[in-house]
Design a protein around this motif. Structure first.
Motif, PDB file in Angstrom:
ATOM      1  N   GLU A  64       0.826  -1.210   0.000  1.00 54.08           N
ATOM      2  CA  GLU A  64       0.000   0.000   0.000  1.00 54.08           C
ATOM      3  C   GLU A  64       0.857   1.256   0.000  1.00 54.08           C
ATOM      4  OE1 GLU A  64      -3.453   2.194   2.719  1.00 54.08           O
ATOM      5  OE2 GLU A  64      -2.538   0.317   3.385  1.00 54.08           O
ATOM      6  N   ARG A  65       1.936   1.240   0.765  1.00 53.14           N
ATOM      7  CA  ARG A  65       2.735   2.457   0.921  1.00 53.14           C
ATOM      8  C   ARG A  65       3.703   2.680  -0.231  1.00 53.14           C
ATOM      9  NH1 ARG A  65       3.224   4.865   6.311  1.00 53.14           N
ATOM     10  NH2 ARG A  65       1.566   4.028   7.621  1.00 53.14           N
ATOM     11  N   LEU A  66       4.271   1.604  -0.786  1.00 52.56           N
ATOM     12  CA  LEU A  66       5.226   1.723  -1.892  1.00 52.56           C
ATOM     13  C   LEU A  66       4.872   0.677  -2.947  1.00 52.56           C
ATOM     14  CD1 LEU A  66       8.375   2.293   0.319  1.00 52.56           C
ATOM     15  CD2 LEU A  66       7.491   3.925  -1.354  1.00 52.56           C
ATOM     16  N   PRO A  67       3.808   0.931  -3.697  1.00 53.91           N
ATOM     17  CA  PRO A  67       3.265  -0.108  -4.581  1.00 53.91           C
ATOM     18  C   PRO A  67       4.172  -0.509  -5.734  1.00 53.91           C
ATOM     19  CG  PRO A  67       2.143   1.995  -4.897  1.00 53.91           C
ATOM     20  CD  PRO A  67       2.996   2.151  -3.694  1.00 53.91           C
ATOM     21  N   GLY A  68       5.168   0.280  -6.073  1.00 53.02           N
ATOM     22  CA  GLY A  68       6.044  -0.084  -7.178  1.00 53.02           C
ATOM     23  C   GLY A  68       7.189  -0.992  -6.811  1.00 53.02           C
ATOM     24  N   PHE A  69       7.352  -1.259  -5.527  1.00 58.76           N
ATOM     25  CA  PHE A  69       8.482  -2.052  -5.071  1.00 58.76           C
ATOM     26  C   PHE A  69       8.179  -3.545  -5.178  1.00 58.76           C
ATOM     27  CE2 PHE A  69      10.912   1.000  -2.032  1.00 58.76           C
ATOM     28  CZ  PHE A  69      10.861   2.001  -3.002  1.00 58.76           C
ATOM     29  N   GLY A  70       9.230  -4.343  -5.423  1.00 60.17           N
ATOM     30  CA  GLY A  70       9.094  -5.782  -5.390  1.00 60.17           C
ATOM     31  C   GLY A  70       8.955  -6.278  -3.962  1.00 60.17           C
ATOM     32  N   LEU A  71       8.486  -7.514  -3.836  1.00 55.14           N
ATOM     33  CA  LEU A  71       8.269  -8.116  -2.518  1.00 55.14           C
ATOM     34  C   LEU A  71       8.659  -9.584  -2.570  1.00 55.14           C
ATOM     35  CD1 LEU A  71       4.811  -6.898  -1.144  1.00 55.14           C
ATOM     36  CD2 LEU A  71       6.927  -7.050   0.167  1.00 55.14           C
ATOM     37  N   MET A  72       9.518 -10.008  -1.643  1.00 55.26           N
ATOM     38  CA  MET A  72       9.845 -11.417  -1.495  1.00 55.26           C
ATOM     39  C   MET A  72       9.689 -11.793  -0.030  1.00 55.26           C
ATOM     40  SD  MET A  72      13.472 -13.431  -2.040  1.00 55.26           S
ATOM     41  CE  MET A  72      13.392 -13.566  -3.817  1.00 55.26           C
ATOM     42  N   GLY A  73       8.928 -12.845   0.229  1.00 51.39           N
ATOM     43  CA  GLY A  73       8.752 -13.319   1.588  1.00 51.39           C
ATOM     44  C   GLY A  73       8.993 -14.807   1.677  1.00 51.39           C
ATOM     45  N   GLU A  74       9.338 -15.276   2.863  1.00 48.56           N
ATOM     46  CA  GLU A  74       9.621 -16.696   3.033  1.00 48.56           C
ATOM     47  C   GLU A  74       8.406 -17.560   2.739  1.00 48.56           C
ATOM     48  OE1 GLU A  74      11.413 -19.920   6.236  1.00 48.56           O
ATOM     49  OE2 GLU A  74      11.086 -17.853   6.883  1.00 48.56           O
ATOM     50  N   GLU A  75       7.221 -17.087   3.099  1.00 49.63           N
ATOM     51  CA  GLU A  75       6.043 -17.947   3.004  1.00 49.63           C
ATOM     52  C   GLU A  75       5.293 -17.823   1.686  1.00 49.63           C
ATOM     53  OE1 GLU A  75       6.088 -20.020   5.265  1.00 49.63           O
ATOM     54  OE2 GLU A  75       7.393 -18.954   6.656  1.00 49.63           O
ATOM     55  N   PHE A  76       5.322 -16.641   1.030  1.00 54.46           N
ATOM     56  CA  PHE A  76       4.451 -16.426  -0.129  1.00 54.46           C
ATOM     57  C   PHE A  76       5.181 -15.938  -1.375  1.00 54.46           C
ATOM     58  CE2 PHE A  76       1.597 -15.903   3.585  1.00 54.46           C
ATOM     59  CZ  PHE A  76       0.782 -16.998   3.338  1.00 54.46           C
ATOM     60  N   GLY A  77       6.493 -16.097  -1.421  1.00 56.03           N
ATOM     61  CA  GLY A  77       7.215 -15.918  -2.677  1.00 56.03           C
ATOM     62  C   GLY A  77       7.445 -14.482  -3.099  1.00 56.03           C
TER      63      GLY A  77
END
Length: 269
Positions: A64-77
């Motif tokens: 929500e705060r930085l919608p253009g950034f990528g995201l990687m998490g241990e549980e959901f990829g």
């Protein structure tokens, strides 16, 4: 040390990271010591509803705060892989500690720019401790507990305190090197997960050597340890990479690095 990019959105990044950590803390605490069930993942590591719920909450805040950034998490990829900025999150680093009621787990939130960690946050919900590291700036330690974010001087391996989360994370090819290091230091202690790196940044531990680490295990730790005066590399002294061999070495005093890496290179008999 790589500098921050000139257009780095400092305020927005810091606000997003701290807001995500606040939300994760509020999600995790109600599950602590409540007998939550742990399921085994494909790699035999445990996961709980607290891990999954916290990661969803962190992702929601960051997206929500930085919608253009990528995201990687241990549980959901991984999401938005093409972005030069990528959040890397571990909602509960130290799930074994969490499910056995020990407050040595933590939430890890890192931000990478072109695969280099530029921001790291460790949050310990139970003790209320938080470490924040930003590349090129001193590490901050936010807590009512005593502590100052600065590694201690320790130039001799024989005087050093060594830490590792657990013997079973030391894979067979690397065990001889760890044993050689353990024989050379003053004392070895076990347990801690990410919390041990926070303690190293407070000058309580001198060396941490671990194996089988994924990027979400170490990315947030690099700016924190380095911002407190320490060094983080792999066991050969090279910069940590997502496609590396999984070894992670942290030293509070950089003068330890040559001798420690030499000991860790000890071959099997």
């Amino acid at each position: 040390m790589t500098a921050l990019p000139p257009d780095f959105p400092h305020d927005a990044v810091m606000e997003a990271a701290t807001a995500a950590a606040d939300v994760a803390r509020s999600v995790v605490l109600p599950f602590f010591r409540r007998g939550v069930r742990a399921d085994d993942k494909a790699d035999a590591s445990p996961v709980t509803v607290a891990d999954r719920t916290a990661e969803r909450a962190i992702r929601a805040v960051l997206s929500e705060r930085l919608p253009g950034f990528g995201l990687m998490g241990e549980e959901f990829g991984l999401e938005a892989a093409a972005s030069p900025y990528r959040w890397v999150i571990d909602p509960i680093d130290g799930t074994r500690a969490f499910i056995t009621g020990r407050p040595t787990f933590g939430t890890l939130i890192a931000l990478l720019h072109n695969d280099v960690p530029v921001l790291g946050l460790i949050d310990q919900p139970v003790t209320g401790e938080r470490w924040i590291g930003l590349r090129g700036a001193p590490t901050r330690y936010l807590s009512a507990l005593p502590g100052h974010p600065a590694t201690r001087a320790c130039a001799q391996v024989a005087a050093a305190e060594l830490s590792c989360t657990a013997p079973e994370i030391l894979d067979a090819p690397h065990r001889p090197g760890f044993d050689a290091l353990a024989a050379a230091v003053r004392r070895t202690s076990w347990g801690g997960d990410c919390y041990a790196y926070g303690l190293l940044a407070l000058g309580q531990i001198d060396i941490i050597a671990e194996c089988t680490m994924k990027i979400w295990d170490w990315a947030a730790l690099v700016p924190i340890v380095e911002g407190a005066g320490g060094r983080m590399t792999d066991w050969s002294g090279q910069p940590l990479r997502a496609d590396g061999d999984g070894t992670v070495l942290a030293v509070g005093d950089g003068r330890l690095l040559p001798r420690v890496t030499a000991l860790l290179d000890t071959p099997a008999a």
